[in-house]
Design an enzyme around this catalytic site. Structure first.
Site, PDB file in Angstrom:
ATOM      1  CD  GLN A  19     -53.336  -3.614  39.166  1.00 10.07           C
ATOM      2  OE1 GLN A  19     -54.492  -3.350  39.525  1.00 10.07           O
ATOM      3  NE2 GLN A  19     -52.941  -4.854  38.961  1.00 10.07           N
ATOM      4  CE  LYS A  77     -54.773  -6.138  35.996  1.00  6.12           C
ATOM      5  NZ  LYS A  77     -54.507  -7.442  36.664  1.00  6.12           N
ATOM      6  CG  ASP A 108     -51.303  -8.148  30.510  1.00 10.24           C
ATOM      7  OD1 ASP A 108     -52.131  -7.235  30.621  1.00 10.24           O
ATOM      8  OD2 ASP A 108     -50.330  -8.290  31.264  1.00 10.24           O
ATOM      9  N   GLY A 156     -47.056  -5.590  34.978  1.00 10.14           N
ATOM     10  CA  GLY A 156     -47.113  -4.956  33.658  1.00 10.14           C
ATOM     11  C   GLY A 156     -46.299  -5.822  32.706  1.00 10.14           C
TER      12      GLY A 156
HETATM   13  O1  MRU Z   1     -51.802  -7.482  36.763  1.00 14.07           O
HETATM   14  P1  MRU Z   1     -50.937  -6.421  36.151  1.00 14.07           P
HETATM   15  O2  MRU Z   1     -50.832  -5.185  36.978  1.00 14.07           O
HETATM   16  O3  MRU Z   1     -49.591  -6.972  35.735  1.00 14.07           O
HETATM   17  O4  MRU Z   1     -51.706  -6.026  34.813  1.00 14.07           O
HETATM   18  C1  MRU Z   1     -51.131  -5.061  33.979  1.00 14.07           C
HETATM   19  C2  MRU Z   1     -51.937  -4.751  32.778  1.00 14.07           C
HETATM   20  O5  MRU Z   1     -52.983  -5.319  32.539  1.00 14.07           O
HETATM   21  C3  MRU Z   1     -51.355  -3.757  31.820  1.00 14.07           C
HETATM   22  O6  MRU Z   1     -52.355  -3.017  31.205  1.00 14.07           O
HETATM   23  C4  MRU Z   1     -50.553  -4.509  30.749  1.00 14.07           C
HETATM   24  O7  MRU Z   1     -49.658  -5.413  31.320  1.00 14.07           O
HETATM   25  C5  MRU Z   1     -49.815  -3.581  29.869  1.00 14.07           C
HETATM   26  S1  MRU Z   1     -48.460  -2.790  30.668  1.00 14.07           S
HETATM   27  C6  MRU Z   1     -47.683  -1.820  29.533  1.00 14.07           C
END
Ligand code: MRU
Length: 378
Positions: free
Chosen positions: A228, A280, A269, A79
């Site tokens: 997730q 994601k 991200d 995240g």
């Molecule tokens: O691969 P991850 O689990 O780190 O991806 C996380 C996401 O895509 C979240 O939606 C994003 O980081 C926002 S978290 C507040």
């Protein structure tokens, strides 16, 4: 509607369902802490191991930059905001190994450790943002002894952790009015307390609305390949007493087509200067379906997730993860040996598909360069 026309709603009823206001540093009740520093300047970073959730609540202890790098790479901590704060503590841990070095050697070490940590995952810009901020804190420290630089770095990491919780709570307060009374919200991946120090971004809206007595249900996309949504979003919403239902990713469009959802809200991200948003893998498909069926699609993210150096989504680096995560991420290979698997971790949703971006400084709506610049300037 511009940022100025659509400010955060005042927190007029914040106390209605609370005798005492929540401690923003701790987030929604009932959840283990995602990230915690244990001890003083000789302490360590304790991370909730998210690869083991929801079956086990176990923690990893990180005492050097290498273990933090590994924890980020393996998604033990994941995240965008959580990666940023973990990286900040990781830089302190890496720099601490040079506590007896002269200033110049120490600063060289700090730069090298920052570059190393930055290489752990490429898409979430919060990581490089946090590492830059840590280096600036050390470089601007008035006392130039190595010990003082280290003290300034630890204080900065603590400040960033605290700020992340406050900012995420504020995002929830800014956007909670969008959660439909007696309606349903769809989310993708996990943009919750587990993805931040506390509260989350997209899920913060839900926590605040729930706290204020709103009744609603949440649909959580399972989020292949690492699940997730199924493993983390469902875990944390359920722990908070919010009605949550998990669906396969490919069930989301028909749910939207059926009119069963009034709001989609996801995290981010990295957000480019024009509002194109990396999140994601699978987010783009949800946004296209939401646009097709007229369901508002919001992104919730702190200002640290914007990257104005990136003009549009084409320039956002997309992490490619190991084939094995698709082939059989949870122990059972489902793809014939020798077949190639494609595993991008993120996709980019164009700004034109995003109804608004909810930040701690207001809602960017419509999503234009000018409105983004305004909310980042404020
Ligand atoms: O691969 P991850 O689990 O780190 O991806 C996380 C996401 O895509 C979240 O939606 C994003 O980081 C926002 S978290 C507040």
């Amino acid at each position: 509607m511009t940022v100025g026309d659509m400010p955060c709603r005042p927190t007029r009823d914040a106390r209605k369902h609370h005798d005492t206001p929540p401690d923003v540093a701790y987030g929604p009740p009932g959840l283990p802490r995602t990230i915690e520093w244990v001890g003083g300047d000789d302490g360590f970073l304790r991370l909730l191991d998210q690869t083991r959730l929801p079956r086990e609540v176990v923690f990893r202890e990180c005492r050097d930059a290498q273990t933090v790098w590994k924890a980020i790479r393996e998604l033990c901590v994941r995240g965008a905001p959580a990666i940023g704060v973990a990286g900040a503590y990781g830089l302190y841990l890496g720099a601490r190994a040079g506590r007896d070095e002269p200033r110049d050697a120490f600063l060289t070490r700090m730069r090298e450790v920052a570059e190393f940590l930055d290489s752990s995952r490429p898409t979430a810009v919060n990581l490089s943002w946090a590492l830059r901020r840590m280096r600036a804190a050390a470089q601007q420290s008035p006392d130039t002894s190595t010990r003082s630089l280290l003290a300034a770095m630890l204080a900065e990491a603590h400040a960033m952790a605290r700020e992340d919780a406050v900012v995420c709570r504020r995002i929830g307060e800014c956007g909670e009015h969008l959660i439909p009374e007696a309606g349903a919200v769809l989310t993708h991946c996990n943009a919750g307390a587990l993805a931040t120090v506390a509260w989350g971004t997209a899920l913060s809206l839900m926590y605040v609305a729930h706290e204020r007595g709103r009744r609603f249900r949440v649909f959580a996309d399972e989020t292949r390949p690492l699940l997730q949504g199924a493993r983390l979003t469902a875990f944390e919403l359920h722990a908070a007493g919010i009605d949550v239902t998990v669906l396969c990713d490919n069930a989301a469009p028909s749910l939207l087509a059926a009119g069963a959802v009034q709001l989609v809200v996801v995290g981010a991200d990295r957000i480019a200067a024009n509002g194109d948003t990396a999140n994601k893998i699978g987010t783009l498909g949800v946004a296209i379906a939401a646009a097709r069926y007229g369901v508002p699609f919001y992104v919730a993210a702190p200002r640290s997730t914007f990257d104005l150096a990136v003009n549009d989504g084409h320039a956002i680096p997309i992490e490619q993860r190991p084939e094995q995560e698709v082939r059989g991420g949870f122990g059972l290979d489902v793809v014939a040996p020798g077949v190639t698997c494609h595993n991008p971790a993120f996709d980019v949703t164009p700004a034109e598909l995003i109804t608004g971006i909810i930040t701690e400084g207001g809602i960017v709506q419509p999503v234009t360069r000018e409105n983004i610049a305004a909310v980042l300037g404020g």
